[in-house]
Design a protein around this motif. Structure first.
Motif: not given
Length: 161
Positions: A107, A127, A130-131, A133, A135, A138, A140-141, A143-144, A161
């Motif tokens: 990431m 978003r 990073l599709e 990758n 996870c 988490t 993704y929230h 991470i973003v 999200e």
């Protein structure tokens, strides 16, 4: 066995590899750089992303011999010169962009590539980028949020999200 030479994290390295040795294996087993994770061996998860000549590459899909002479950067090369966390790594820590940490190296490497190409991406662009990758922890929230924070943007407006 064939000798392969490349620059990894700013240092010239070489080693003997079989023709079928993947870059991920060379980094992990040949050089001891275990920050590059291998999660699927099918290029689905993105945990193995490194930069080859400045571009993100899933290292489980590339032979070490194919990057002979190239410049490779791994997660170990993302830290500051004094060993402290780099900007993106610090943002992941500050914004809780990791849980188990398995996907985190990929990431971070993907985020670095995105920010090199697009220094101020939108939430949607992060978003989308990073599709590749995955996870599993988490959602993704965060991470973003971490990627946006690393770009110097206000993360307060990031929608849940």
């Amino acid at each position: 066995m064939t000798d392969v030479t490349m620059t990894v994290n700013g240092k010239a390295v070489s080693g003997d590899v079989e023709g079928r040795t993947l870059l991920s294996s060379f980094l992990r087993e040949g050089l001891g750089l275990t920050g590059t994770h291998v999660g699927c061996d099918t290029s689905q998860c993105g945990a193995c992303v490194v930069h080859v000549d400045g571009r993100p590459v899933k290292s489980c899909t590339v032979f070490a011999l194919d990057v002979a002479g190239a410049t490779v950067r791994t997660i170990e090369g993302m830290a500051n010169a004094d060993g402290s966390l780099g900007v993106i790594q610090q943002a992941f820590q500050d914004h809780h962009g990791l849980q188990c940490g398995f996907c985190t190296p990929g990431m971070v490497m993907s985020a670095a590539a995105l920010l090199a190409d697009n220094p101020k991406p939108t939430e949607s662009e992060v978003r989308h980028y990073l599709e590749g990758n995955i996870c599993r922890c988490t959602g993704y929230h965060n991470i973003v949020k971490a990627v946006l924070a690393a770009s110097g943007q206000d993360v307060a407006a990031v929608a849940a999200e």
